[in-house]
Design an enzyme around this catalytic site. Structure first.
Site, PDB file in Angstrom:
ATOM      1  N   SER A   1      17.353  40.110  -6.271  1.00  0.00           N
ATOM      2  CA  SER A   1      16.219  39.685  -5.444  1.00  0.00           C
ATOM      3  C   SER A   1      15.203  40.786  -5.204  1.00  0.00           C
ATOM      4  O   SER A   1      14.019  40.502  -4.999  1.00  0.00           O
ATOM      5  CB  SER A   1      16.733  39.164  -4.097  1.00  0.00           C
ATOM      6  OG  SER A   1      17.561  40.132  -3.466  1.00  0.00           O
TER       7      SER A   1
ATOM      8  N   HIS B   1      14.310  42.418   2.945  1.00  0.00           N
ATOM      9  CA  HIS B   1      13.781  42.574   1.588  1.00  0.00           C
ATOM     10  C   HIS B   1      12.362  43.145   1.676  1.00  0.00           C
ATOM     11  O   HIS B   1      11.680  42.971   2.690  1.00  0.00           O
ATOM     12  CB  HIS B   1      13.737  41.234   0.843  1.00  0.00           C
ATOM     13  CG  HIS B   1      15.062  40.778   0.327  1.00  0.00           C
ATOM     14  ND1 HIS B   1      15.975  40.132   1.124  1.00  0.00           N
ATOM     15  CD2 HIS B   1      15.629  40.872  -0.910  1.00  0.00           C
ATOM     16  CE1 HIS B   1      17.055  39.844   0.399  1.00  0.00           C
ATOM     17  NE2 HIS B   1      16.869  40.291  -0.827  1.00  0.00           N
TER      18      HIS B   1
END
Length: 256
Positions: free
Chosen positions: A33, A238
């Site tokens: 990711s 993230h």
């Protein structure tokens, strides 16, 4: 006759020049990711892998004019790279980037446990993750890197690491990860970075270490390049768009 020879040389030169200009850098982006662009909140329509034009592979391809095979996928582990991401590699591949290893450690579950309120702690989970990083992950990385070398023997390979997430502050009322837990999580992430960097060097790959670049831009910093607890939950912890464009991209681009 001299004129005819000159004309022929000019023609050959033009053809050669045209062929050179027509050549395109063949670039394959592998990983999880952090490579696909989760956290940017802006994804391509054709993929459940949450691939983003704001992720460093897309930014790099645009800068160097490369033909991008974007294989990175949210949630990927080393085994997923081996099983499903190497199909775009060949002897004609010029450039490969890869960010992988974090999901193998169970990192998401570790951070989630650290986010539980007192009296729950995550010391055991962090210790388990660190033992895995030291004892198991190097072998898994070697498998992936060996496979990349075999499938793309002529490619420049850049292994891209992970940032440290925390700065010791508690700015989220829902997720109270203590300063001590944040420090322990950063130590575990640094161990992960060191192990990945060593494995990359053992294969003669370049290592894009982004830890210093994100200093001052962690969760709770004034200029965050990393999402804290977010909705939807998958966006949490993230890099956001700034993290990809200002954190990851310059480091990776500088190594190409």
């Amino acid at each position: 006759m001299a004129a005819a020879l000159l004309a022929a040389l000019v023609s050959v030169t033009a053809l050669t020049s045209g062929a050179a200009q027509a050549q395109t850098i063949e670039y394959v982006a592998l990983g999880d990711s952090y490579a696909s662009g989760v956290g940017t909140r802006d994804y391509l329509d054709d993929s459940s892998c949450r691939r983003s034009d704001a992720a460093y592979p897309a930014l790099l391809a645009a800068e160097i004019g490369a033909d991008l095979e974007f294989a990175a996928c949210s949630g990927a582990k080393t085994g997923d790279v081996l099983a499903g991401q190497l199909g775009g590699l060949s002897a004609g591949t010029d450039l490969v980037t890869i960010t992988i290893g974090g999901n193998d450690t169970g990192w998401t579950g570790v951070v989630q446990k650290c986010a539980y309120p007192y009296p729950w702690t995550c010391t055991k989970e962090i210790d388990t993750a660190e033992a895995f990083v030291r004892d198991v992950l190097p072998g898994r990385l070697d498998e992936v890197y060996d496979a990349i070398e075999a499938a793309a023997p002529n490619a420049e390979v850049i292994v891209v690491g992970y940032p440290l997430l925390f700065n010791g502050e508690q700015c989220n009322a829902i997720t109270r990860i203590s300063p001590g837990e944040q420090a322990a999580l950063n130590d575990a992430a640094s161990l992960l970075g060191d192990v990945i960097g060593t494995a990359a060097a053992n294969h003669g790959f370049q290592y894009a270490d982004v830890r210093a670049a994100f200093d001052g831009h962690a969760v709770c910093d004034d200029a965050e390049w990393l999402n804290g607890l977010s909705y939807p939950i998958v966006e949490s912890y993230h890099p956001n768009k700034a993290g990809q464009s200002d954190g990851y991209f310059p480091i990776v681009s500088g190594l190409v």
